[in-house]
Design a protein around this motif. Structure first.
Motif, short mmCIF file in Angstrom:
data_model
loop_
_atom_site.label_atom_id
_atom_site.label_comp_id
_atom_site.label_asym_id
_atom_site.label_seq_id
_atom_site.Cartn_x
_atom_site.Cartn_y
_atom_site.Cartn_z
N SER A 104 7.33 -3.88 4.33
CA SER A 104 7.53 -5.32 4.27
C SER A 104 6.16 -6.00 4.22
N LYS A 105 5.89 -6.64 3.08
CA LYS A 105 4.60 -7.34 2.93
C LYS A 105 4.51 -8.46 3.97
N ALA A 106 5.64 -9.10 4.26
CA ALA A 106 5.63 -10.19 5.24
C ALA A 106 5.29 -9.66 6.63
N LEU A 111 2.24 -13.17 -6.56
CA LEU A 111 3.59 -13.13 -5.97
C LEU A 111 3.93 -11.68 -5.65
N LYS A 112 4.37 -11.43 -4.43
CA LYS A 112 4.70 -10.06 -4.02
C LYS A 112 6.11 -9.98 -3.46
N ALA A 113 6.91 -9.09 -4.03
CA ALA A 113 8.21 -8.79 -3.43
C ALA A 113 7.94 -8.26 -2.02
N GLY A 171 6.19 -4.43 -7.64
CA GLY A 171 6.61 -5.70 -7.05
C GLY A 171 5.56 -6.79 -6.95
N VAL A 172 4.38 -6.61 -7.58
CA VAL A 172 3.35 -7.66 -7.51
C VAL A 172 3.17 -8.28 -8.89
N LEU A 173 3.29 -9.60 -8.95
CA LEU A 173 3.06 -10.31 -10.22
C LEU A 173 1.89 -11.26 -10.06
N ILE A 200 3.63 -15.13 -1.14
CA ILE A 200 2.73 -15.75 -2.13
C ILE A 200 1.34 -15.73 -1.53
N GLU A 201 0.38 -15.27 -2.33
CA GLU A 201 -0.98 -15.13 -1.79
C GLU A 201 -2.00 -15.84 -2.63
N GLU A 202 -3.05 -16.23 -1.95
CA GLU A 202 -4.27 -16.68 -2.62
C GLU A 202 -4.85 -15.48 -3.38
N PHE A 203 -5.38 -15.72 -4.55
CA PHE A 203 -5.98 -14.65 -5.35
C PHE A 203 -7.40 -14.37 -4.86
N LEU A 204 -7.68 -13.11 -4.59
CA LEU A 204 -9.03 -12.74 -4.17
C LEU A 204 -9.73 -12.07 -5.34
N SER A 205 -10.96 -12.45 -5.55
CA SER A 205 -11.69 -11.92 -6.69
C SER A 205 -12.77 -10.98 -6.19
N ILE A 258 -13.92 -6.34 -6.13
CA ILE A 258 -13.66 -4.98 -6.61
C ILE A 258 -12.91 -4.22 -5.51
N GLU A 259 -11.87 -3.50 -5.94
CA GLU A 259 -10.98 -2.85 -4.97
C GLU A 259 -11.41 -1.43 -4.64
N PHE A 260 -11.08 -1.00 -3.45
CA PHE A 260 -11.28 0.39 -3.06
C PHE A 260 -10.28 0.73 -1.97
N TYR A 293 -7.61 3.80 -10.32
CA TYR A 293 -7.57 3.04 -11.58
C TYR A 293 -6.12 2.86 -11.95
N LYS A 294 -5.63 1.61 -11.80
CA LYS A 294 -4.19 1.38 -11.85
C LYS A 294 -3.64 1.11 -13.25
N ARG A 295 -4.46 0.52 -14.12
CA ARG A 295 -3.89 0.09 -15.41
C ARG A 295 -3.79 1.26 -16.38
N VAL A 309 -8.11 -7.07 3.31
CA VAL A 309 -6.98 -6.17 3.07
C VAL A 309 -6.09 -6.78 1.98
N ILE A 310 -5.87 -6.01 0.91
CA ILE A 310 -4.91 -6.39 -0.13
C ILE A 310 -3.53 -5.88 0.29
N GLU A 311 -3.49 -4.67 0.80
CA GLU A 311 -2.22 -4.10 1.24
C GLU A 311 -2.47 -2.93 2.17
N TYR A 312 -1.44 -2.66 2.99
CA TYR A 312 -1.41 -1.41 3.75
C TYR A 312 -0.39 -0.49 3.09
P1 AMP Z 1 -0.27 -4.04 -4.33
O1 AMP Z 1 1.00 -3.46 -4.87
O2 AMP Z 1 -0.13 -4.88 -3.11
O3 AMP Z 1 -1.37 -2.98 -4.25
O4 AMP Z 1 -0.83 -5.00 -5.46
C1 AMP Z 1 -1.04 -4.51 -6.75
C2 AMP Z 1 -2.34 -5.03 -7.26
O5 AMP Z 1 -2.30 -6.46 -7.36
C3 AMP Z 1 -3.53 -4.77 -6.35
O6 AMP Z 1 -4.05 -3.49 -6.51
C4 AMP Z 1 -4.48 -5.84 -6.79
O7 AMP Z 1 -5.14 -5.45 -7.99
C5 AMP Z 1 -3.59 -6.98 -7.13
N1 AMP Z 1 -3.53 -7.92 -5.99
C6 AMP Z 1 -2.66 -7.91 -4.97
N2 AMP Z 1 -2.90 -8.91 -4.12
C7 AMP Z 1 -3.97 -9.59 -4.61
C8 AMP Z 1 -4.72 -10.73 -4.18
N3 AMP Z 1 -4.39 -11.42 -3.08
N4 AMP Z 1 -5.76 -11.12 -4.93
C9 AMP Z 1 -6.09 -10.45 -6.05
N5 AMP Z 1 -5.43 -9.38 -6.51
C10 AMP Z 1 -4.38 -8.94 -5.80
#
Ligand code: AMP
Ligand code: GLY
Length: 423
Positions: free
Chosen positions: A106-108, A146-148, A156-158, A187-192, A194-196, A216-218, A284-287
Motif C-alpha cells: 500500500s503506497k498510502a 499518480l500511483k495506484a 501502477g505509476v503514471l 498523488i505525488e510531487e515529482f522529484l527530479s 537520479i534513482e538508485f 534500468y526500467k525502460r 524515498v520513491i518507494e519501498y
Molecule cells: P514505483 O513503481 O513507485 O517504483 O515508480 C515507478 C517509477 O516512477 C520510479 O522508478 C520513478 O522513476 C518514477 N517515480 C515514482 N515516483 C516519483 C516521484 N515522486 N518523482 C519522480 N519520479 C517518480
C-alpha cells in the motif's frame, strides 16, 4: 538445513545460485523455479501463493527454512500464515509479516509510515475521489505522479505532463484501471534526480546493508519507451559517495528500521529502498518488501557472505554481529527479453547458449525445461551478469555474452550503465 525458496524469476535464480554454494544449505527446493534454478536444486510444481500446497510440502519434506522471493505471497500474508499455524510455527521464514509488507502493498501506508518517522519523500495526498485529487493536483507543478495504492505488477505509476490529462488519468484509475489496487490513489510531487536502489536485511530491530544498485526500467535504449520490470542493473553505483551513503543510512535506513521497531511491526527480511538523489539529498520513491529484480542479479554476486549465515543470524536476533563482505569489482547484468515485452510477448521458443562466455553468470528468469530443451516462458527471459573493473567493462562483457544466447525474438539493451560514465 533444508530450504524451500519461493518464486521463479531471475532474482530467484540468483538466490538459488548463492544457496547452491552455501555449506549451510544441505538441500534446496524451489517453487516453482525455472530452468536455471533446476541446476541449483529441485524445482517443485507449486505456485508461490499456494499456501496450503506449500504447507503440505514443508511438512512432508521437513523443510527448516522458507525464503520468499516475490512480494505477492508476502503481501497476502504468508509469514502470518506460517506463524499462526502450530505445525509451521517452528519453521523459519524469511520475509515480513503482512503488516510489514504493506510498505510495498500500500503506497498510502508507506507514505504515512514515512511521515510518522520523518523520512524524506515527495509531498503527497491520498485520494479516493477525482474532486479531491483535482484540488491537490492544483497545488503541484507538472509533471504529475499518480500511483495506484495497491500492487499493480509494477505498472501502477503514471506520470503526466498536463493538468487535465492528470485529472482524467486519475478518474480512470479510481474507476478501476488497476482493479481494486487503484480505487485509492497516491498523488505525488515529482522529484527530479537520479534513482538508485539500496537493500537492507533486518530483523525489525537491527539491520545490515547490502551493496547498492541501479536498475534500468525502460524498454528502449537511452531510457525511452515503456516501463518494464527492469532491463539491467549495475552495482556499485558510482555517484553513491560515502557522503550520500551517510545520509541514506542516517535519514532513511535507520529511521525505517527504528519505525518498524517502534510500531511493533514484525519484519524479518529484506527492505528495498527505491531512492532518488535530488542534488545530493536522498528521498524515498518507494519501498519494496523483498529484494529487487534484476538488482539481486548484481548484488548477490558481489556478496561474499553466505545467505544462511545472514538468515540464521537474523533469526537468532544476532544480525548486528555479522560482518558484511563485498567484492569491490563492478557487476553488471543485462536482461534478455522476449519479442513484444513489456506488452504481449512471445513464449515457448527454444533458448540455446551457443557461445558461453567464461566468467559470466547466466541467470534464468522466464524459462522452463521441456524434453531436455530450455524454452522461453516469460517476458524477461535471462539476466547475464559479468564483473569488470568499470561499469563499461562489466556491461561490455555481459553484452558479449548476450550475443551468444539465441532464441527467436531476443532483445536486450546495450546501453546499461551508459549514464554512469560521467561519475
Ligand atoms: P514505483 O513503481 O513507485 O517504483 O515508480 C515507478 C517509477 O516512477 C520510479 O522508478 C520513478 O522513476 C518514477 N517515480 C515514482 N515516483 C516519483 C516521484 N515522486 N518523482 C519522480 N519520479 C517518480
Ligand atoms: N527492479 C525493480 C523491482 O524489483 O521492483
Amino acid at each position: 538445513m533444508k530450504i524451500l525458496l519461493l518464486g521463479g524469476g531471475g532474482r530467484e535464480h540468483a538466490f538459488a545460485w548463492k544457496l547452491a554454494q552455501d555449506p549451510g544449505c544441505s538441500q534446496l527446493f524451489i517453487a516453482p523455479g525455472n530452468a536455471g534454478t533446476a541446476e541449483c536444486g529441485a524445482n517443485i510444481a507449486l505456485s508461490a501463493t499456494d499456501f496450503p500446497g506449500i504447507k503440505n510440502f514443508v511438512l512432508t519434506n521437513a523443510i527448516q527454512m522458507v525464503i520468499v522471493g516475490p512480494e505477492e505471497p508476502l503481501v497476502r500474508g504468508i509469514v502470518d500464515f506460517f506463524q499462526n499455524d502450530p505445525e509451521l510455527s517452528a519453521v523459519d521464514i524469511i520475509g515480513p509479516s503482512a503488516t510489514g509488507a504493506q510498505l510495498e502493498g500500500s503506497k498510502a501506508f508507506a507514505k504515512k509510515f514515512m511521515a510518522r518517522h520523518d523520512i524524506p519523500t515527495a509531498r503527497y495526498a491520498e485520494v479516493t475521489t477525482t474532486e479531491a485529487g483535482a484540488d491537490f493536483l492544483k497545488t503541484l507543478k507538472p509533471p504529475y505522479v499518480l500511483k495506484a495504492d495497491g500492487l499493480a505488477a509494477g505498472k501502477g505509476v503514471l506520470i503526466l505532463d498536463d493538468y487535465n490529462e492528470a485529472v482524467s488519468a486519475l478518474q480512470t484509475m479510481l474507476d478501476g484501471q488497476f482493479g481494486e489496487a487503484s480505487r485509492r490513489v497516491v498523488i505525488e510531487e515529482f522529484l527530479s534526480g537520479i534513482e538508485f536502489s539500496v537493500f537492507a536485511l533486518t530483523d525489525g530491530k537491527t539491520y545490515r546493508i547490502l551493496p547498492e544498485a541501479k536498475d534500468y526500467k525502460r524498454i528502449g535504449e537511452g531510457d525511452t519507451g515503456l516501463n518494464t520490470g527492469g532491463m539491467g542493473a549495475v552495482s556499485p553505483v558510482p555517484f553513491v559517495t560515502p557522503e550520500l551513503w551517510q545520509k541514506v543510512e542516517n535519514r532513511i535506513i535507520r529511521p525505517t528500521v527504528a519505525g518498524l521497531s517502534a510500531e511493533n511491526i514484525d519484519y524479518k527480511g529484506f527492505v528495498f529502498f527505491g531512492l532518488i538523489n535530488v542534488e545530493g539529498e536522498p528521498y524515498v520513491i518507494e519501498y519494496n518488501c523483498r529484494m529487487g529484480d534484476p538488482e539481486t542479479e548484481v548484488v548477490f554476486p558481489r556478496l561474499k557472505n553466505h545467505l544462511t549465515e545472514l538468515f540464521n543470524s537474523l533469526m537468532a536476533g544476532r544480525l548486528d554481529v555479522v560482518r558484511m563482505e563485498t567484492i569491490p569489482e563492478t557487476a553488471a547484468t543485462v536482461m534478455l527479453v522476449a519479442d513484444g515485452y513489456p506488452g504481449d510477448y512471445r513464449k515457448g521458443d527454444e533458448l540455446r547458449i551457443v557461445m558461453r562466455r567464461e566468467g559470466s553468470l547466466y541467470l534464468h528468469a522466464g524459462t522452463r525445461n521441456t524434453d531436455g530443451k530450455v524454452l522461453t516462458n516469460g517476458g524477461r527471459v535471462m539476466a547475464i551478469t559479468s564483473f569488470g573493473q568499470s561499469v563499461a567493462e562489466a556491461v561490455g562483457r555481459s553484452v558479449e555474452a548476450a550475443e551468444g544466447v539465441v532464441f527467436e525474438g531476443k532483445y536486450f539493451r546495450r546501453d546499461i550503465g551508459k549514464d554512469l560514465e560521467g561519475f
